[in-house]
Design a protein around this motif. Structure first.
Motif, mmCIF file in Angstrom:
data_model
loop_
_atom_site.group_PDB
_atom_site.id
_atom_site.type_symbol
_atom_site.label_atom_id
_atom_site.label_comp_id
_atom_site.label_asym_id
_atom_site.label_seq_id
_atom_site.Cartn_x
_atom_site.Cartn_y
_atom_site.Cartn_z
ATOM 1 N N MET A 1 0.824 -1.205 -0.118
ATOM 2 C CA MET A 1 0.140 -0.030 -0.079
ATOM 3 C C MET A 1 0.831 0.916 0.049
ATOM 4 O O MET A 1 0.725 2.258 -0.774
ATOM 5 N N LEU A 2 1.929 1.255 0.669
ATOM 6 C CA LEU A 2 2.757 2.301 0.832
ATOM 7 C C LEU A 2 3.544 2.779 -0.466
ATOM 8 O O LEU A 2 3.460 3.886 -1.018
ATOM 9 N N SER A 3 3.769 1.720 -1.220
ATOM 10 C CA SER A 3 4.434 1.932 -2.456
ATOM 11 C C SER A 3 3.454 2.460 -3.670
ATOM 12 O O SER A 3 3.718 3.151 -4.450
ATOM 13 N N ASN A 4 2.169 2.102 -3.328
ATOM 14 C CA ASN A 4 1.028 2.612 -4.299
ATOM 15 C C ASN A 4 0.970 4.078 -4.091
ATOM 16 O O ASN A 4 0.613 4.857 -4.873
ATOM 17 N N ILE A 5 0.825 4.332 -2.638
ATOM 18 C CA ILE A 5 0.701 5.648 -2.310
ATOM 19 C C ILE A 5 1.955 6.658 -2.825
ATOM 20 O O ILE A 5 1.804 7.724 -3.199
ATOM 21 N N ARG A 6 3.099 6.113 -2.611
ATOM 22 C CA ARG A 6 4.309 6.738 -2.983
ATOM 23 C C ARG A 6 4.131 7.090 -4.389
ATOM 24 O O ARG A 6 4.569 8.219 -5.096
ATOM 25 N N ASN A 7 3.610 6.044 -5.329
ATOM 26 C CA ASN A 7 3.648 6.221 -6.617
ATOM 27 C C ASN A 7 2.643 7.378 -7.185
ATOM 28 O O ASN A 7 2.603 7.807 -8.208
ATOM 29 N N LEU A 8 1.619 7.825 -6.142
ATOM 30 C CA LEU A 8 0.900 8.881 -6.610
ATOM 31 C C LEU A 8 1.643 10.261 -6.732
ATOM 32 O O LEU A 8 0.935 11.271 -7.223
ATOM 33 N N PHE A 9 2.681 10.374 -6.164
ATOM 34 C CA PHE A 9 3.524 11.544 -6.302
ATOM 35 C C PHE A 9 3.917 11.906 -7.863
ATOM 36 O O PHE A 9 4.263 12.956 -8.163
ATOM 37 N N TYR A 10 3.779 10.916 -8.770
ATOM 38 C CA TYR A 10 4.064 11.015 -10.068
ATOM 39 C C TYR A 10 3.147 11.975 -10.727
ATOM 40 O O TYR A 10 3.638 12.651 -11.621
#
Length: 594
Positions: A1-10
């Motif tokens: 989940m954290l990697s998915n949220i971090r991906n939102l910064f794109y």
């Protein structure tokens, strides 16, 4: 989940890591101020209960404050406690305001950039997209991903820091109490979110699906209002909309219940723990120490309870945003792997001369049958060329390839010997297109002619010239405010012929070298079609004109007509030549006479 949220910064177009670090630091400061206020209540309660000032923590406090007078110590300690809580509250308000602004700015940036990415995506991919899903991603998924998951995650972090430091204070004051309290609150704090996780994720997907159903039933009905009214299907659209709204209401009700349960369960645990602690303390400690410990534990618990409740609520909010995070991550991964139109280089190449289509074949999918098969044709400069043939013959696909909207699977398109793919942006800036259905923007006439340009960049003289070439002078004269007159919802004040002429004026405003008319007159009556055909014929010689037509009356004066069948050009020539060469074309001509 954290990697998915971090991906939102794109999707965010400003540096995020520094502000996230500041958010973590701010959360830690909030927690420290909270703990300082709680810890300061312990000596205050010891002082009030009459504990000796000669030794222990009160002796240290007296030395720090420079007085051994109990009343003065109580007053000073009370001021410290009050100041700590006031300072904490003021800092928390300011920090939350900043944090909320930071997350809102992220969401705003992501919304704008996602729309830009949709508009920047390849044309074949765009044709496959459903507008309802785009709407859901831009609205519901954005709110779930940024407002719920990221902001909820930052709130969760603040609460976890507060809980951790609060438990440390309790452990320092009374290890025995901490050993009992930590497992109880820890077990309850873990069990409740664990049990509600799957339900919240399910609710999140239900809310997203409900939004799609609501949009898919309301927008088509409003956009196709005439058909909806004439076919008397308004009730059906309302019923579908009702299903979506009911699904959303049910899911939100369930979400509210799941979010409320932790708070009520924790209150029960809190009361039971306080009662058990009171029995334990007063049976094992002297009265003054028991009162002080109970007082601090009560203050800590009073502060701890909201933190635990808020932490679980924040965790629920984060999980409620799961569907939005997953949907946006899917889109982000797609956009990372495509070539964006805006990234195409351009040297402002000036294309002049004949357009040559050389050995062009095209298929939408490698496993599918080719739509176009080895087509080689020439479109002479400043001539009028038409494509005719039955539906499915490949006319519109070939035109899309000439426009550069679709890349050919094989072959190439050149203009004056230069491949259009060498500078696709420059090529498309020299084109004008009139579609079968002209979209009318909300706004006035000149904004519709300039289509998408800021009002400050619109050349009124060029607008008037384009309208004159499209033979819309009569319309302009009939409007009270001329070119600044509002055209009504979806161009409701325009007739079918005027709408198509508006499309021609829109194409001519940009002074194209190649004008494409894709079934531009097929939906018009014969008289209106004849007038627009005359308008098009009046433009002949000024620019290269490409026409796609079913109705042959519009192409009688075309210089070259290409007859297409099954993705191939089977014959070419003038109107009269094709009538002799191609029996199917001749049959269409005879049917047209009827």
């Amino acid at each position: 989940m954290l990697s998915n949220i971090r991906n939102l910064f794109y999707l965010v177009d400003f540096p995020v890591k520094t502000k996230l670090a500041l958010a973590v630091i701010g959360a830690f400061i909030v927690s420290l101020l909270e703990i300082f206020g709680v810890a300061a209540t312990y000596p205050l309660i010891l002082l009030v209960s009459g504990q000796s000032i000669e030794s222990g923590p009160l002796a240290t406090l007296a030395q720090l404050l420079g007085t051994t007078d109990r009343q003065r110590l109580i007053a000073l300690t009370g001021i410290i406690v009050v100041s700590a809580f006031i300072g904490k509250s003021l800092f928390t308000i300011g920090f939350r305001w900043w944090q909320s602004g930071f997350v809102n700015k992220m969401e705003l940036s992501a919304r704008v950039n996602l729309l830009g990415l949709y508009l920047d995506s390849p044309y074949p991919d765009h044709k496959k997209r459903e507008l309802s899903k785009i709407h859901t991603n831009l609205v519901t998924s954005m709110a779930q991903a940024y407002r719920m998951s990221i902001f909820g995650g930052l709130s969760l972090l603040t609460n976890l820091m507060t809980i951790t430091l609060m438990l440390i204070i309790v452990f320092i004051l009374s290890p025995q109490v901490a050993i009992i309290a930590v497992p109880i609150f820890g077990a309850v704090g873990y069990a409740i979110p664990a049990l509600s996780k799957r339900q919240l994720e399910k609710i999140s997907h239900q809310i997203t699906k409900a939004d799609q159903i609501s949009w898919f039933s309301s927008m088509p009905a409003l956009s196709a209002f005439r058909e909806m009214r004439l076919f008397s299907v308004g009730d059906q659209f309302v019923e579908k909309y009702k299903r979506g709204v009911e699904m959303s209401a049910k899911a939100q009700r369930q979400q509210g219940l799941v979010n409320e349960l932790p708070k009520n369960i924790m209150e029960i645990v809190f009361i039971v723990s306080i009662a058990s602690l009171a029995v334990f303390m007063f049976s094992t400690r002297d009265q003054a120490e028991a009162i002080a410990t109970m007082g601090v534990f009560s203050v800590a618990a009073v502060r701890l309870m909201p933190a635990i409740n808020s932490a679980m609520a924040s965790l629920n909010v984060v999980r409620s945003g799961t569907a939005g995070v997953l949907l946006l991550n899917r889109e982000i991964e797609y956009f990372k792997g495509i070539s964006r139109y805006s990234a195409l280089p351009s040297s402002n190449t000036v294309f002049t001369g004949d357009v040559d289509v050389q050995g062009v074949s095209f298929q939408y999918d490698p496993a599918a049958e080719p739509v176009l098969k080895n087509i080689s044709i020439s479109i002479p400069a400043n001539k009028t060329v038409a494509f005719v043939g039955s539906s499915g013959s490949g006319k519109s696909t070939l035109v899309d390839i000439i426009l550069g909207m679709l890349p050919p699977t094989q072959g190439s398109v050149t203009c004056g010997g230069i491949p259009i793919s060498a500078d696709l942006k420059a090529w498309q800036q020299q084109l004008g297109v009139v579609p079968q259905s002209v979209y009318v923007l909300p706004g006035n006439l000149k904004e519709n002619v300039a289509f998408g340009l800021p009002e400050t960049d619109i050349d009124d003289a060029q607008v008037i010239s384009a309208l004159a070439h499209a033979e819309l002078n009569e319309l302009v004269d009939s409007l009270p405010n001329g070119i600044t007159e509002d055209l009504g919802q979806d161009g409701g004040r325009l007739s079918g012929g005027q709408r198509q002429r508006l499309g021609i004026a829109r194409a001519l405003y940009r002074t194209p070298k190649l004008l494409v008319l894709d079934e531009a007159t097929s939906a018009l009556d014969n008289k209106t079609e004849h007038k627009i055909t005359q308008t098009i014929e009046g433009l002949a010689g000024e620019m290269t004109i490409v026409m796609v037509a079913h109705r042959l009356s519009t192409i009688k004066k075309a210089d070259i007509i290409y007859y297409m069948k099954n993705g191939e050009v089977v014959n070419q020539g003038s109107f009269e030549e094709l009538s002799e060469l191609n029996p199917e074309f001749k049959e269409l001509v005879e049917l047209g006479k009827l």
